[in-house]
Design a protein around this motif. Structure first.
Motif, mmCIF file in Angstrom:
data_model
loop_
_atom_site.group_PDB
_atom_site.id
_atom_site.type_symbol
_atom_site.label_atom_id
_atom_site.label_comp_id
_atom_site.label_asym_id
_atom_site.label_seq_id
_atom_site.Cartn_x
_atom_site.Cartn_y
_atom_site.Cartn_z
ATOM 1 N N UNK A 139 0.789 -1.240 0.000
ATOM 2 C CA UNK A 139 0.000 0.000 0.000
ATOM 3 C C UNK A 139 0.817 1.285 0.000
ATOM 4 N N UNK A 140 2.121 1.200 0.211
ATOM 5 C CA UNK A 140 2.907 2.428 0.363
ATOM 6 C C UNK A 140 2.925 3.312 -0.893
ATOM 7 N N UNK A 141 3.009 2.746 -2.108
ATOM 8 C CA UNK A 141 2.913 3.626 -3.283
ATOM 9 C C UNK A 141 1.588 4.378 -3.359
ATOM 10 N N UNK A 142 0.498 3.719 -2.939
ATOM 11 C CA UNK A 142 -0.805 4.387 -2.921
ATOM 12 C C UNK A 142 -0.798 5.562 -1.952
ATOM 13 N N UNK A 143 -0.211 5.358 -0.798
ATOM 14 C CA UNK A 143 -0.127 6.435 0.192
ATOM 15 C C UNK A 143 0.717 7.588 -0.354
ATOM 16 N N UNK A 144 1.848 7.259 -0.972
ATOM 17 C CA UNK A 144 2.706 8.305 -1.536
ATOM 18 C C UNK A 144 1.981 9.057 -2.649
ATOM 19 N N UNK A 145 1.226 8.328 -3.479
ATOM 20 C CA UNK A 145 0.482 8.975 -4.564
ATOM 21 C C UNK A 145 -0.535 9.968 -4.017
ATOM 22 N N UNK A 146 -1.224 9.583 -2.954
ATOM 23 C CA UNK A 146 -2.200 10.489 -2.345
ATOM 24 C C UNK A 146 -1.514 11.722 -1.772
ATOM 25 N N UNK A 147 -0.416 11.515 -1.057
ATOM 26 C CA UNK A 147 0.319 12.642 -0.474
ATOM 27 C C UNK A 147 0.893 13.548 -1.558
ATOM 28 N N UNK A 148 1.422 12.949 -2.621
ATOM 29 C CA UNK A 148 2.001 13.725 -3.712
ATOM 30 C C UNK A 148 0.937 14.554 -4.419
ATOM 31 N N UNK A 149 -0.247 13.979 -4.620
ATOM 32 C CA UNK A 149 -1.338 14.713 -5.256
ATOM 33 C C UNK A 149 -1.725 15.931 -4.438
ATOM 34 N N UNK A 150 -1.873 15.736 -3.139
ATOM 35 C CA UNK A 150 -2.221 16.860 -2.255
ATOM 36 C C UNK A 150 -1.120 17.913 -2.278
ATOM 37 N N UNK A 151 0.137 17.469 -2.242
ATOM 38 C CA UNK A 151 1.269 18.391 -2.220
ATOM 39 C C UNK A 151 1.369 19.202 -3.507
ATOM 40 N N UNK A 152 1.358 18.513 -4.663
ATOM 41 C CA UNK A 152 1.483 19.203 -5.948
ATOM 42 C C UNK A 152 0.284 20.124 -6.177
ATOM 43 N N UNK A 153 -0.911 19.654 -5.821
ATOM 44 C CA UNK A 153 -2.118 20.480 -5.988
ATOM 45 C C UNK A 153 -2.043 21.729 -5.116
ATOM 46 N N UNK A 154 -1.543 21.589 -3.904
ATOM 47 C CA UNK A 154 -1.401 22.733 -3.003
ATOM 48 C C UNK A 154 -0.397 23.742 -3.505
ATOM 49 N N UNK A 155 0.763 23.243 -3.979
ATOM 50 C CA UNK A 155 1.788 24.134 -4.519
ATOM 51 C C UNK A 155 1.253 24.868 -5.756
ATOM 52 N N UNK A 156 0.536 24.122 -6.601
ATOM 53 C CA UNK A 156 -0.016 24.738 -7.820
ATOM 54 C C UNK A 156 -1.051 25.800 -7.491
ATOM 55 N N UNK A 157 -1.887 25.549 -6.490
ATOM 56 C CA UNK A 157 -2.902 26.538 -6.090
ATOM 57 C C UNK A 157 -2.241 27.810 -5.558
ATOM 58 N N UNK A 158 -1.259 27.637 -4.678
ATOM 59 C CA UNK A 158 -0.562 28.800 -4.129
ATOM 60 C C UNK A 158 0.127 29.599 -5.234
ATOM 61 N N UNK A 159 0.766 28.897 -6.154
ATOM 62 C CA UNK A 159 1.441 29.583 -7.258
ATOM 63 C C UNK A 159 0.476 30.293 -8.179
ATOM 64 N N UNK A 160 -0.655 29.623 -8.484
ATOM 65 C CA UNK A 160 -1.648 30.230 -9.366
ATOM 66 C C UNK A 160 -2.230 31.504 -8.757
ATOM 67 N N UNK A 161 -2.477 31.470 -7.460
ATOM 68 C CA UNK A 161 -3.048 32.648 -6.798
ATOM 69 C C UNK A 161 -2.039 33.796 -6.728
ATOM 70 N N UNK A 162 -0.760 33.465 -6.587
ATOM 71 C CA UNK A 162 0.267 34.501 -6.540
ATOM 72 C C UNK A 162 0.516 35.113 -7.918
ATOM 73 N N UNK A 163 0.488 34.254 -8.972
ATOM 74 C CA UNK A 163 0.787 34.724 -10.320
ATOM 75 C C UNK A 163 -0.449 35.228 -11.056
ATOM 76 N N UNK A 164 -1.634 34.819 -10.579
ATOM 77 C CA UNK A 164 -2.844 35.194 -11.276
ATOM 78 C C UNK A 164 -3.172 36.666 -11.126
#
Length: 324
Positions: free
Chosen positions: A299-324
């Protein structure tokens, strides 16, 4: 090449089938469909040995040609048109996405190859990025298949989440488009997400996504350098160039597209060929997967995938709001 024809013939039949299925399921990546077909086929019947040369050719050579042709979807001028702030955001998404995912994967105790595949697949361009990285580091087949499956599962979830969240946060079209293009994994998934948001968001989302794709080239060069450092005497890295030839071809294709000299009529057939080649490679990779091997992944790859999705999505949201 004579011994490759049986495997190539089977691969061609599957590619045609997958492309036909894609007409009815446009939001589902043909790469995923192909790898699932390959895995199912390999686990219900014993594939004859005479198919193996053609399948190996598809998994290695056709994959690299497909990644190279991916460059024809890019124009450097469109990416530069995003503006300096947006370009910095794209670089941050990829860099922080890979770095954060690698760190979390280490904490979960995953192998270097597995966490690198997930990190690049989730931070750059999904299955194509994972497969391209595999071409440099030569990970286990089940690690690559697991990564691609996770890319599609979590990327598909974002198709519904990001439009709803963009509306909830009151984001404008440019900001929500940047978020979608910076967070969602597959190009097809980005198109579906941007289309669901509507307005100018789709165009912005696609350009931001293609900017992430451009970063595949320098990332692969760094990965190749790291692979040499980790195993300088390894057979897989000793004779490999620091920058693989298919990465150079990818950049050349992007440069040709940027010049505007390429006739527009060529672009659609080129995209079809590129998709077909990557689909063929995914089917061939799928035939090397066994259910017993996937069970060992855990199950560890599944856990990493979930964490990575949340992390990348969060970074993208913060960046979009700063650059938008």
């Amino acid at each position: 090449m004579r011994e490759c024809w049986p495997g190539l013939a089977l691969t061609a039949v599957v590619v045609v089938l997958v492309m036909l299925i894609g007409r009815w399921l446009p939001t589902v990546s043909p790469l995923l469909i192909a790898i699932v077909i390959g895995a199912v086929l390999a686990n219900i019947v014993a594939l004859p040995q005479l198919l193996q040369p053609g399948l190996q050719f598809s998994a290695k050579r056709l994959l690299r040609v497909g990644v190279a042709l991916l460059g024809l979807q890019l124009t450097f001028s469109d990416i530069l048109g995003l503006g300096p702030a947006a370009i910095v955001v794209v670089i941050a998404i990829v860099a922080l996405g890979i770095g954060g995912t690698m760190l979390m994967g280490r904490m979960l105790g995953l192998s270097w190859t597995q966490r690198l595949l997930i990190a690049c697949g989730f931070s750059i361009c999904g299955a194509a990025a994972a497969a391209a990285v595999d071409g440099v580091i030569d990970a286990e087949d089940e690690e690559l298949v697991t990564t691609i499956a996770l890319v599609v599962v979590f990327g598909t979830l974002l198709i519904g989440v990001i439009p709803m969240a963009s509306n909830m946060f009151g984001l404008d079209s440019r900001t929500s488009g940047m978020w979608a293009g910076g967070a969602v994994h597959e190009v097809a998934q980005v198109v579906a997400t941007g289309g669901a948001i509507g307005g100018a968001a789709l165009t912005v989302a696609v350009v931001v996504k293609l900017a992430r794709v451009v970063l595949l080239a320098p990332v692969l060069a760094i990965v190749g350098w790291q692979a040499r450092r980790r195993d300088p005497a390894g057979a897989g890295t000793r004779n490999a160039p620091l920058i693989p030839l298919f990465v150079i071809a990818f950049l050349v294709c992007a440069a040709i597209r940027t010049t505007g000299l390429l006739p527009t009529a060529i672009l659609a057939p080129a995209k079809l060929v590129q998709t077909g080649l990557l689909t063929a490679a995914m089917f061939a990779l799928g035939t090397g997967v066994r259910i017993t091997a996937l069970r060992r992944v855990g199950p560890r790859p599944l856990i990493l995938a979930a964490l990575s999705t949340v992390w990348v999505t969060g970074v993208a949201l913060a960046g979009a709001m700063l650059a938008g």
